[in-house]
Write a protein that holds these residues in place. Sequence first.
Motif, PDB file in Angstrom:
ATOM      1  N   PHE A  51      -7.219   2.878  -1.167  1.00  0.00           N
ATOM      2  CA  PHE A  51      -6.601   1.802  -1.964  1.00  0.00           C
ATOM      3  C   PHE A  51      -7.238   0.494  -1.544  1.00  0.00           C
ATOM      4  O   PHE A  51      -7.845   0.395  -0.476  1.00  0.00           O
ATOM      5  CB  PHE A  51      -5.073   1.782  -1.781  1.00  0.00           C
ATOM      6  N   GLN A  86      -1.648   2.595  -8.430  1.00  0.00           N
ATOM      7  CA  GLN A  86      -1.706   3.100  -7.060  1.00  0.00           C
ATOM      8  C   GLN A  86      -2.940   2.588  -6.306  1.00  0.00           C
ATOM      9  O   GLN A  86      -2.921   2.472  -5.098  1.00  0.00           O
ATOM     10  CB  GLN A  86      -1.721   4.633  -7.111  1.00  0.00           C
ATOM     11  N   ILE A  87      -3.992   2.234  -7.024  1.00  0.00           N
ATOM     12  CA  ILE A  87      -5.207   1.679  -6.411  1.00  0.00           C
ATOM     13  C   ILE A  87      -4.890   0.388  -5.634  1.00  0.00           C
ATOM     14  O   ILE A  87      -5.592   0.005  -4.709  1.00  0.00           O
ATOM     15  CB  ILE A  87      -6.286   1.420  -7.507  1.00  0.00           C
TER      16      ILE A  87
END
Length: 624
Positions: free
Chosen positions: A347, A370-371
């Motif tokens: 991430f 979510q990154i």
Amino acid sequence: MNYPDRFDVIVIGGGHAGTEAALASARMGCQTLLLTHNIETLGQMSCNPAIGGIGKSHLVKEIDALGGAMGLATDLGGIQFRVLNARKGPAVRATRAQADRIRYKAAIRGMLENQPNLTLFQQAAGDLIVENDTVRGVVTETGIRFLAESVVLCTGTFLGGVIHIGLEQSRGGRAGDPPSNALAERLRALPFRVDRLKTGTPPRLDAKSIDFSQLEEQPGDTPTPVISYLGSREMHPRQVSCHIAHTNERTHEIIFANLDRSPMYSGVIEGVGPRYCPSIEDKVHRFADKSSHQVFIEPEGLDTHELYPNGISTSLPFDVQLQVVRSIKGLENAHITRPGYAIEYDFFDPRDLKHSLETKFIHNLFFAGQINGTTGYEEAGAQGLLAGLNAARRAKSLEAWAPRRDEAYLGVLVDDLITLGTKEPYRMFTSRAEYRLLLREDNADLRLTETGRALGLIDDTRWAAFATKREAIDKERTRLESTWVQPESPAAKRIAEKTGKTLGREYRLADLLKRPELVYADIAALPGLEGHWVEDEAVAEQVQIQAKYQGYIDRQQEEIDKLKRHEAMPLPADLDYLKVEGLSHEIRQKLGEARPETLAQASRISGVTPAAVSILLIHLKKRR
Ligand code: FAD
């Protein structure tokens, strides 16, 4: 090859962030390409088939209020709906829906396929075209070049994804899907700060092997709650119950005896996992004094026997998973259809993003989901919508837009991420919002739909429904403000019957509604009064909440207005932050180092919360 058509916006990844991003951009009239690994997995729920819950439903309603897809897809796919915290105040009430994952996915795909200006393409993105620190397009892993004004990256858990089951590892974006390694390497070569996080999922069970007579049934609410402002009960498929099981001391013994075979406890997994959604091994380790944990046995859909045992996410080896499951009452003969697993992924530090979710280093490149270090479909969807709309605004050479913390949970989410960053998967809670009485799930449309319309996100149907509702609320509020109940009147007698208290003088309906023992239905249809009460549940709910909480709402609004008025207030150059009472040590240190010139500048320093700004304001006033 160069693809012959040029796009305004390219979105990479068809998960929850990517689908909302692509839909938002296309709704705003931009030619949009959604490039994803697999069209069959558009809108796929990687983990639990449920939408909403505390803090998260607020985001879903905000996505919906801005014209997004998640709320409607939940109404179309939801098989059990409940309002959590129903007995608590409206600020923390939250709707949660169990979804049929196939129906949910089909609903999202239907919306994508029918969205004008949106093109779908199935391929893995392998590279970004970057010139002079500006993104110009995307190259797929097979070499097709797509050009665009802006690019939104929504690649979820796929970047450098590694799946763990016990001490076995394999590469994957989630079970059954490939990882995104070429893109991960490309991104690691750019100047972003990158780290690893981890999340996990439980094994799935075959309902035919479960003894439901040993479990506690948990039906949905009646009447069934609805999520979308355009939704209705008629849209819902058949409703079913969930069930509750419990781990026991034997379960915990099995886990303790096998911790050395857990990738988390043997040090194989380095990424930090979600604090509020821990694995079962984490729970028994952290709360060793607890002899039992609840396990919600949730159906995965109406046309499947698969069940999702919510509460026993695990990356223990399969043989241990089977022992754990079979140690639970009612699950003694359970068959596992899919093993649980953990996944580690890259991430990017969200402090490298602007409020618009555009990256600070590469112009026209946006990150969402979510990154950015978040966890959850709702957090991803909300960011996707924001990134998609800002990518579209960038393509149209318009200024970026983002809601403030006092306008939306989306504002809180983005502000938290880009100012504080995150060291663990970030999930939303109502406690993260300092103005939560204003940011309720019931009023997301009143807070955001008008802005959404101005941004070009709201179609005529939604706008007409919203305008009708807003008008009905205003009209009924006016009626309650201007209608008086006289003592001794039939209406007064009805109120006395209901409350046991006689009215000694005349009262407005609006004031009567403030009384804790009365609800809208009690005062709406009092005999002998002018005007007609409203039957629309959403309008009635809104009128009631606004009346009952007006005092608190006004006070919170005053606080916001006061802070806004004082934003330009200068901070003296010689101010000794160590002497400002009530500030945390960390904030004192940060302010001392940065020495902001105004309160507004102080509020923008990473980690300086609105509460800290309030304390500073009080301190400055005392100094005068
Ligand atoms: P995703 O839903 O992961 O979607 C990413 C999409 O991008 C996919 O469609 C993928 O195919 C596509 N993609 C990726 N790379 C490329 C590429 N190079 N080219 C083209 N397409 C690409 N959340 C919780 O709230 N609680 C939990 O307990 C929880 N547990 C989880 C357990 C597991 C094992 C997993 C995998 C996820 C879990 N989640 C959990 C997280 C939840 O699934 C995510 O938060 C959510 O799906 C994030 O949405 P997203 O859109 O950012 O990414």
